[in-house]
Design a protein around this motif. Structure first.
Motif, PDB file in Angstrom:
ATOM      1  N   SER A 113     -15.098  -6.221 -80.342  1.00 43.86           N
ATOM      2  CA  SER A 113     -14.535  -7.072 -81.383  1.00 43.86           C
ATOM      3  C   SER A 113     -13.581  -8.046 -80.695  1.00 43.86           C
ATOM      4  O   SER A 113     -13.279  -7.891 -79.516  1.00 43.86           O
ATOM      5  CB  SER A 113     -13.821  -6.249 -82.463  1.00 43.86           C
ATOM      6  N   ASN A 128      -7.652  -9.632 -85.721  1.00 50.16           N
ATOM      7  CA  ASN A 128      -8.791  -8.848 -85.262  1.00 50.16           C
ATOM      8  C   ASN A 128     -10.037  -9.287 -86.033  1.00 50.16           C
ATOM      9  O   ASN A 128     -10.051  -9.289 -87.257  1.00 50.16           O
ATOM     10  CB  ASN A 128      -8.513  -7.355 -85.511  1.00 50.16           C
ATOM     11  N   ASP A 141     -13.788  -8.184 -86.379  1.00 50.80           N
ATOM     12  CA  ASP A 141     -14.679  -7.067 -86.084  1.00 50.80           C
ATOM     13  C   ASP A 141     -15.939  -7.197 -86.928  1.00 50.80           C
ATOM     14  O   ASP A 141     -15.890  -7.092 -88.152  1.00 50.80           O
ATOM     15  CB  ASP A 141     -13.965  -5.746 -86.385  1.00 50.80           C
ATOM     16  N   SER A 142     -17.065  -7.414 -86.276  1.00 55.11           N
ATOM     17  CA  SER A 142     -18.335  -7.589 -86.983  1.00 55.11           C
ATOM     18  C   SER A 142     -19.015  -6.263 -87.303  1.00 55.11           C
ATOM     19  O   SER A 142     -20.048  -6.255 -87.965  1.00 55.11           O
ATOM     20  CB  SER A 142     -19.288  -8.456 -86.154  1.00 55.11           C
ATOM     21  N   LYS A 167     -16.081  -1.530 -89.353  1.00 57.17           N
ATOM     22  CA  LYS A 167     -14.844  -2.103 -88.798  1.00 57.17           C
ATOM     23  C   LYS A 167     -14.115  -1.059 -87.948  1.00 57.17           C
ATOM     24  O   LYS A 167     -12.925  -0.826 -88.069  1.00 57.17           O
ATOM     25  CB  LYS A 167     -13.942  -2.653 -89.899  1.00 57.17           C
ATOM     26  N   SER A 168     -14.868  -0.447 -87.052  1.00 61.02           N
ATOM     27  CA  SER A 168     -14.394   0.711 -86.290  1.00 61.02           C
ATOM     28  C   SER A 168     -13.333   0.402 -85.242  1.00 61.02           C
ATOM     29  O   SER A 168     -12.691   1.317 -84.733  1.00 61.02           O
ATOM     30  CB  SER A 168     -15.587   1.383 -85.603  1.00 61.02           C
ATOM     31  N   ARG A 199     -10.489  -1.175 -85.603  1.00 61.12           N
ATOM     32  CA  ARG A 199      -9.185  -1.461 -86.207  1.00 61.12           C
ATOM     33  C   ARG A 199      -8.047  -0.787 -85.426  1.00 61.12           C
ATOM     34  O   ARG A 199      -7.075  -1.425 -85.059  1.00 61.12           O
ATOM     35  CB  ARG A 199      -9.189  -1.005 -87.663  1.00 61.12           C
ATOM     36  N   HIS A 217      -6.403  -8.083 -90.026  1.00 56.03           N
ATOM     37  CA  HIS A 217      -7.808  -7.743 -89.791  1.00 56.03           C
ATOM     38  C   HIS A 217      -8.628  -8.673 -90.674  1.00 56.03           C
ATOM     39  O   HIS A 217      -8.660  -8.515 -91.892  1.00 56.03           O
ATOM     40  CB  HIS A 217      -8.068  -6.271 -90.102  1.00 56.03           C
ATOM     41  N   ASP A 231     -11.325 -10.562 -92.717  1.00 59.14           N
ATOM     42  CA  ASP A 231     -12.503 -10.178 -93.487  1.00 59.14           C
ATOM     43  C   ASP A 231     -13.633 -11.101 -93.054  1.00 59.14           C
ATOM     44  O   ASP A 231     -13.752 -12.227 -93.532  1.00 59.14           O
ATOM     45  CB  ASP A 231     -12.218 -10.322 -94.984  1.00 59.14           C
ATOM     46  N   SER A 271     -20.377  -9.166 -91.229  1.00 60.95           N
ATOM     47  CA  SER A 271     -20.800  -7.964 -90.506  1.00 60.95           C
ATOM     48  C   SER A 271     -22.178  -8.179 -89.902  1.00 60.95           C
ATOM     49  O   SER A 271     -23.045  -8.808 -90.512  1.00 60.95           O
ATOM     50  CB  SER A 271     -20.845  -6.759 -91.448  1.00 60.95           C
ATOM     51  N   CYS A 296     -22.849  -7.391 -81.327  1.00 62.04           N
ATOM     52  CA  CYS A 296     -21.393  -7.535 -81.382  1.00 62.04           C
ATOM     53  C   CYS A 296     -20.861  -8.514 -80.332  1.00 62.04           C
ATOM     54  O   CYS A 296     -19.940  -9.285 -80.615  1.00 62.04           O
ATOM     55  CB  CYS A 296     -20.692  -6.183 -81.281  1.00 62.04           C
TER      56      CYS A 296
END
Length: 122
Positions: free
Chosen positions: A5, A23, A25-26, A30-31, A33, A58, A60, A63, A70
């Motif tokens: 990420s 952050n 994170d795709s 959202k692991s 975080r 974080h 939004d 995904s 990623c």
């Protein structure tokens, strides 16, 4: 790790006194975080940020639809982040489509192969 990420850092506000980590994170869950929060905490003092004097958000964001894109998302988000902060573009982070990611993957691959071919000619 198994998933990448993007964590960005910005200073803003009066005399650039505010600091923000974001952050992107795709991953579906959202692991990253917790890892992003730990990384921000570890990096802050090296960036001249007083302990605890920063925010972390974080974002939004879109995904990924598979388990292997990623890294492409990280590069795509990086380019969009630069466009947002240097060019003032408004980015719809949720609106990024799988087709945009496919196009980014193709562009990245073309750049890599082009550089490899050029280096063979030297």
């Amino acid at each position: 790790g198994a998933h990448w990420s993007l964590l960005t850092f910005s200073r803003f506000g009066r005399r650039r006194s505010r600091s923000l980590f974001v952050n992107f994170d795709s991953g579906v869950g959202k692991s990253n975080r917790g890892a992003a929060e730990a990384t921000a905490k570890a990096l802050a003092p090296h960036l001249g940020v007083v302990a605890g004097a920063y925010d972390i958000r974080h974002e939004d964001c879109a995904s990924q639809i598979n388990s292997h894109d990623c890294g492409v998302y990280v590069l795509h988000y990086s380019a969009l982040f630069i466009d947002q902060h240097l060019l003032g573009k408004n980015i719809d982070w949720r609106g990024i489509t799988p087709n945009e990611i496919r196009e980014s993957r193709t562009m990245i691959k073309d750049i890599i192969f082009g550089l490899a071919n050029r280096s063979r000619q030297c």
